[in-house]
Design an enzyme around this catalytic site. Structure first.
Site, short mmCIF file in Angstrom:
data_model
loop_
_atom_site.label_atom_id
_atom_site.label_comp_id
_atom_site.label_asym_id
_atom_site.label_seq_id
_atom_site.Cartn_x
_atom_site.Cartn_y
_atom_site.Cartn_z
N SER A 247 69.04 -7.01 -48.48
CA SER A 247 68.70 -7.22 -47.03
C SER A 247 70.19 -7.65 -46.40
O SER A 247 70.97 -6.70 -46.46
CB SER A 247 67.91 -8.46 -46.87
N ASP B 120 57.83 -1.89 -45.65
CA ASP B 120 58.62 -3.01 -45.39
C ASP B 120 58.80 -3.31 -43.82
O ASP B 120 59.15 -2.67 -43.11
CB ASP B 120 60.04 -2.78 -45.96
N HIS C 131 59.91 -6.68 -48.18
CA HIS C 131 61.16 -6.79 -48.00
C HIS C 131 61.89 -7.52 -49.11
O HIS C 131 63.37 -7.29 -49.16
CB HIS C 131 61.49 -7.58 -46.81
#
Length: 264
Positions: free
Chosen positions: A105, A228, A256
């Protein structure tokens, strides 16, 4: 005033400050960098698979997990550059070279910033669910959110930290029947210091690192999930297209955080 961690970068100091843990039998280092609101434990299902072939290194950003929170400096961590400095502190203190950096991320963005600053240290990047910009910029870029939506999310953090965590945990986990993953993420978000989490969230969600993508000097593998809510496949396609040496692989996974929800 908090002293900058960069002034205390002996190996022992960095190990303590970032709770660095190492394992593995290989020579090439593989450095795992966790995402917002998480810590190095999030890699526990994935990192051991690489230990036979790599020297694996896990750490916590200052303010996360079991790091030394007394070392937190609001000025340093106002932007993602401060977190990129954390990565480089670990790399330099352990004298790591030929590094494979695995960033989840926001740590995908942090990792590419670190590689741009010290390209001689990195061999390649693995970007798990990356997003260089979470804010939509029509007509050419869909980041996933309108700015007003993200501002409302930060407002919820200010008003109700536990409520914010309870909302965000299931969103990050995805909707594929992963209540245990959602619960773990919610607990992780709840455990973060509200002030530190608020500043990290602002740096995460309002950074626009798209202009940095063409400057990444090393090969990068982009891993994006089929569904996602935070970083759609179109973002992964954009990242891979803008990187000089980017490759996209779409995982048969939802959410995610595939290293938690679908580590296999």
């Amino acid at each position: 005033m908090v002293a900058s961690p960069s002034t205390q970068n002996t190996p022992a100091a960095v190990h303590r400050r970032h709770h660095v843990t190492t394992a593995g039998h290989g020579r090439q280092p593989m450095l795992f960098a966790h995402g917002f609101g998480c810590d190095q434990r999030m890699w526990r299902y994935v990192a051991p698979a690489f230990e036979p072939s790599y020297h694996t290194i896990l750490f916590d950003y200052v303010g996360s997990g079991r790091s030394d929170r007394a070392a937190y400096d609001p000025a340093r961590y106002r932007t993602l550059d401060g977190y990129a400095a954390d990565v480089l502190d670990v790399v330099h203190a352990l004298d790591l070279r030929d590094v494979v950096l695995v960033g989840h991320s926001v740590s995908a963005t942090i990792g590419l910033l670190a590689a741009i600053r010290a390209p001689e240290r990195f061999a390649r990047l693995v970007l798990v669910s990356p997003s260089p910009c979470f804010v939509n910029d029509p007509p050419d870029y869909v980041g996933g959110f309108e700015r007003a939506d993200l501002e409302a999310l930060l407002d919820l953090m200010d008003r109700n930290h536990l409520g914010w965590a309870a909302y965000l945990g299931p969103v990050v986990a995805g909707t594929a029947g992963r209540p245990a993953v959602a619960a773990e993420l919610t607990d992780s978000f709840c455990a973060t210091d509200p002030v530190i989490a608020r500043q990290f969230a602002e740096a995460t969600f309002f950074t626009d690192a798209r202009a940095a993508l063409p400057c990444v000097p090393v090969p990068a593998l982009v891993l994006q999930c089929t569904a996602d809510h935070l970083a759609p496949v179109s973002v992964g396609e954009y990242v891979a297209r803008r990187l000089p040496h980017g490759t996209l692989r779409v995982l048969a996974a939802t959410g995610h955080a595939p290293h938690l929800s679908a580590p296999e």
